[in-house]
Design a protein around this motif. Sequence first.
Motif, PDB file in Angstrom:
ATOM      1  N   TYR A  41      88.955 148.305  29.118  1.00  0.00           N
ATOM      2  CA  TYR A  41      88.679 147.510  27.920  1.00  0.00           C
ATOM      3  C   TYR A  41      88.181 146.131  28.396  1.00  0.00           C
ATOM      4  O   TYR A  41      88.851 145.483  29.200  1.00  0.00           O
ATOM      5  CB  TYR A  41      89.946 147.307  27.085  1.00  0.00           C
ATOM      6  CG  TYR A  41      90.426 148.511  26.291  1.00  0.00           C
ATOM      7  CD1 TYR A  41      90.707 148.394  24.936  1.00  0.00           C
ATOM      8  CD2 TYR A  41      90.627 149.753  26.889  1.00  0.00           C
ATOM      9  CE1 TYR A  41      91.168 149.478  24.193  1.00  0.00           C
ATOM     10  CE2 TYR A  41      91.079 150.845  26.168  1.00  0.00           C
ATOM     11  CZ  TYR A  41      91.351 150.699  24.821  1.00  0.00           C
ATOM     12  OH  TYR A  41      91.808 151.779  24.096  1.00  0.00           O
ATOM     13  N   LYS A  42      87.044 145.691  27.884  1.00  0.00           N
ATOM     14  CA  LYS A  42      86.482 144.413  28.333  1.00  0.00           C
ATOM     15  C   LYS A  42      87.180 143.238  27.650  1.00  0.00           C
ATOM     16  O   LYS A  42      87.392 143.234  26.434  1.00  0.00           O
ATOM     17  CB  LYS A  42      84.983 144.350  28.017  1.00  0.00           C
ATOM     18  CG  LYS A  42      84.313 143.114  28.616  1.00  0.00           C
ATOM     19  CD  LYS A  42      82.824 143.129  28.389  1.00  0.00           C
ATOM     20  CE  LYS A  42      82.131 142.026  29.201  1.00  0.00           C
ATOM     21  NZ  LYS A  42      82.817 140.742  29.235  1.00  0.00           N
ATOM     22  N   ASP A  66      84.315 138.156  32.535  1.00  0.00           N
ATOM     23  CA  ASP A  66      83.767 139.321  33.235  1.00  0.00           C
ATOM     24  C   ASP A  66      84.860 140.344  33.532  1.00  0.00           C
ATOM     25  O   ASP A  66      84.614 141.377  34.140  1.00  0.00           O
ATOM     26  CB  ASP A  66      83.122 138.881  34.569  1.00  0.00           C
ATOM     27  CG  ASP A  66      81.913 138.000  34.322  1.00  0.00           C
ATOM     28  OD1 ASP A  66      81.269 138.190  33.262  1.00  0.00           O
ATOM     29  OD2 ASP A  66      81.639 137.122  35.158  1.00  0.00           O
ATOM     30  N   GLU A  67      86.071 140.041  33.085  1.00  0.00           N
ATOM     31  CA  GLU A  67      87.253 140.848  33.431  1.00  0.00           C
ATOM     32  C   GLU A  67      87.389 142.072  32.497  1.00  0.00           C
ATOM     33  O   GLU A  67      87.040 142.019  31.317  1.00  0.00           O
ATOM     34  CB  GLU A  67      88.498 139.959  33.312  1.00  0.00           C
ATOM     35  CG  GLU A  67      89.764 140.573  33.870  1.00  0.00           C
ATOM     36  CD  GLU A  67      90.974 139.644  33.692  1.00  0.00           C
ATOM     37  OE1 GLU A  67      92.081 140.103  33.999  1.00  0.00           O
ATOM     38  OE2 GLU A  67      90.818 138.491  33.236  1.00  0.00           O
ATOM     39  N   ILE A 112      87.575 144.119  23.708  1.00  0.00           N
ATOM     40  CA  ILE A 112      86.692 144.966  22.901  1.00  0.00           C
ATOM     41  C   ILE A 112      87.146 146.416  23.042  1.00  0.00           C
ATOM     42  O   ILE A 112      87.266 146.935  24.159  1.00  0.00           O
ATOM     43  CB  ILE A 112      85.224 144.833  23.349  1.00  0.00           C
ATOM     44  CG1 ILE A 112      84.739 143.402  23.067  1.00  0.00           C
ATOM     45  CG2 ILE A 112      84.341 145.838  22.631  1.00  0.00           C
ATOM     46  CD1 ILE A 112      83.349 143.114  23.563  1.00  0.00           C
ATOM     47  N   VAL A 113      87.424 147.048  21.902  1.00  0.00           N
ATOM     48  CA  VAL A 113      87.833 148.456  21.903  1.00  0.00           C
ATOM     49  C   VAL A 113      86.611 149.319  22.213  1.00  0.00           C
ATOM     50  O   VAL A 113      85.582 149.206  21.523  1.00  0.00           O
ATOM     51  CB  VAL A 113      88.431 148.864  20.537  1.00  0.00           C
ATOM     52  CG1 VAL A 113      88.761 150.355  20.516  1.00  0.00           C
ATOM     53  CG2 VAL A 113      89.672 148.039  20.230  1.00  0.00           C
ATOM     54  N   GLU A 132      86.717 143.962  18.116  1.00  0.00           N
ATOM     55  CA  GLU A 132      87.533 142.942  18.785  1.00  0.00           C
ATOM     56  C   GLU A 132      88.971 143.037  18.291  1.00  0.00           C
ATOM     57  O   GLU A 132      89.215 143.067  17.079  1.00  0.00           O
ATOM     58  CB  GLU A 132      87.003 141.535  18.479  1.00  0.00           C
ATOM     59  CG  GLU A 132      85.716 141.189  19.177  1.00  0.00           C
ATOM     60  CD  GLU A 132      85.376 139.717  18.995  1.00  0.00           C
ATOM     61  OE1 GLU A 132      86.298 138.910  18.725  1.00  0.00           O
ATOM     62  OE2 GLU A 132      84.189 139.375  19.131  1.00  0.00           O
ATOM     63  N   VAL A 133      89.924 143.080  19.228  1.00  0.00           N
ATOM     64  CA  VAL A 133      91.348 143.112  18.842  1.00  0.00           C
ATOM     65  C   VAL A 133      92.123 142.163  19.757  1.00  0.00           C
ATOM     66  O   VAL A 133      91.701 141.891  20.885  1.00  0.00           O
ATOM     67  CB  VAL A 133      91.949 144.544  18.941  1.00  0.00           C
ATOM     68  CG1 VAL A 133      91.235 145.502  18.005  1.00  0.00           C
ATOM     69  CG2 VAL A 133      91.955 145.053  20.361  1.00  0.00           C
ATOM     70  N   PRO A 134      93.268 141.654  19.279  1.00  0.00           N
ATOM     71  CA  PRO A 134      94.034 140.705  20.091  1.00  0.00           C
ATOM     72  C   PRO A 134      94.850 141.388  21.188  1.00  0.00           C
ATOM     73  O   PRO A 134      95.174 142.576  21.089  1.00  0.00           O
ATOM     74  CB  PRO A 134      94.968 140.063  19.060  1.00  0.00           C
ATOM     75  CG  PRO A 134      95.160 141.123  18.014  1.00  0.00           C
ATOM     76  CD  PRO A 134      93.858 141.851  17.944  1.00  0.00           C
ATOM     77  N   ILE A 135      95.179 140.614  22.205  1.00  0.00           N
ATOM     78  CA  ILE A 135      96.171 141.045  23.196  1.00  0.00           C
ATOM     79  C   ILE A 135      97.497 140.440  22.753  1.00  0.00           C
ATOM     80  O   ILE A 135      97.611 139.218  22.571  1.00  0.00           O
ATOM     81  CB  ILE A 135      95.799 140.557  24.612  1.00  0.00           C
ATOM     82  CG1 ILE A 135      94.459 141.167  25.047  1.00  0.00           C
ATOM     83  CG2 ILE A 135      96.896 140.943  25.610  1.00  0.00           C
ATOM     84  CD1 ILE A 135      93.915 140.612  26.356  1.00  0.00           C
TER      85      ILE A 135
END
Length: 559
Positions: free
Chosen positions: A205-206, A211-212, A248-249, A255-258
């Motif tokens: 998952y980006k 860049d991680e 990013i899923v 877009e979703v939170p951590i």
Amino acid sequence: MSTSLSKNFEPQSVEEKWYQHWLDKGYFNSTPDHRKPFTIVIPPPNVTGVLHMGHTLNETVQDVLVRKARMSGFNACWVPGSDHASIATEAKVVQMLEKEKGISKHQLTREDFLKHAFEWKDKYGGIIYHQIKKLGCSVDWNRVNFTMDDHYYEAVIKVFVDLYNKDMIYRGARMINWDPQAKTALSDEEVEYKNVQGKLYYVKYKVIDSDEFITIATQRPETIMGDTAVCVNPNDERYQNLKGKRVIVPLVNREVPIIFDEYVDPEFGTGVLKVTPAHDINDYNLGLKHHLPTIDTLNEDGTLSEAAQVFVGMDRFEARKAAIEKLREEGLLIKEEEYQTRLGFSQRTSAVVEPRISTQWFVKMRELADKALIAVTGGEVKIHPEERFLATYKYWLENVKDWCISRQLWWGQRIPAWYDADGKFVVAVTEEEAKQKFNEQYGVTDAQLSQEEDVLDTWFSSWLWPIEVFNGITRPNNPDINYYYPTSVLVTGQDIIFFWVARMIMAGEEYMHEKPFEHVYFTGMVRDKQGRKMSKSLGNSPDLLDLVDRFGADAVRFG
């Protein structure tokens, strides 16, 4: 005049002759009198086919006890009957209609479908009763009961309304077990868990504005489209830099939170969990705690819904293959590894069960379970063999969950709830009563009401069996219920300790304020050469009538 005996015993003619003689003389009939009663109610077999060897053992043990009691001077009463078995029977009727008549259930009205279901019941219920007779069982044929008989149906509805009025039944959206083949909810006890060989898929998952990538191990890549967060343990040093970040899923680029929660096991997989609230009970609870949205990517038949955005209409397991291939193409699938996991299967259809958020009807179980626990631990009901099954009984009741009692079927007792166009509802026995209640509750006199489409779980009717076979709910304090209840002994299989035995004790304590039986005797389990339980669904049980024809009922019973 001389008669010659056959060289060999010929059971067919002898057994039929004497069973008919017993019936003609009414030897098995029972009515209340001055003698002490000895009562057994037969565990009602499902009207989905024929008796198997487990039934044969069970019926034989009951007959031994009943005949011994009858010869010992008791007024012995053995009540026969059958169970409508909502999910299993509806599945059989649907199958029959499609195969023999080319008709889909949804081409029929509810009333027309029920006519076919009752025809099925008359045919197969008759076969079961014929088999019980061929076994020589000394049941009182004047007392046959069926869980969809008019009086029994009325009793079930009466109990539902009573428990609702006592605030022991409620309606709500919960994560439940869903059978995609039968397209109905299941209770927790209707799910069988098996250890199966699965796979873990490691997916990238980006991280946004970076860049991680972070890697997540999942068993179910076909649910990625329902992800609404990614979660790590707050104490996991590897991911401290991700606080406040988003990812990013894959497949849908959402877009979703951590989020951070101690629920996540840092040792499992990569220590990162994808959170899919619509498709996992633990994720659902995390979603509630962290106020996450829910995206249900599955239809009721196990195909992917429009909400999935990709692979729409594809079966869930085909979608898994497609998702893996797509992830591989996009360079997001790092590796796959073998993984031992536990999967839930529907007891009735053997389909893999899906966790699903659904609005259903539930019974609050804690208070009922406590009474049933005391009845057994206090010695009011005695379990045999105690050393094997008392612990199982206690475990079920000490860890009881609310009981999901609604089923998305047509065959069964229809839930007596009545709705207006806005979704407001009342619970009432009849539509007339519902309109009156609607007026009292909502101040609406001319509401157009429609009845709940769902029916009740089969066990919600069969938990009343020892009471309602004697009309104890529909005609309280009648001579039969006062004389025959509580029954003497229940003979049953160990696999329905909670489904049926515990729930009958609950119903007995709630509605008769007394145990339903004094003793519960669990028979052994009849198994095949491979150690599997003999059952209709596995097709590994010999044909009972064939055995009786070849060897006679006595030999089959003794064997």
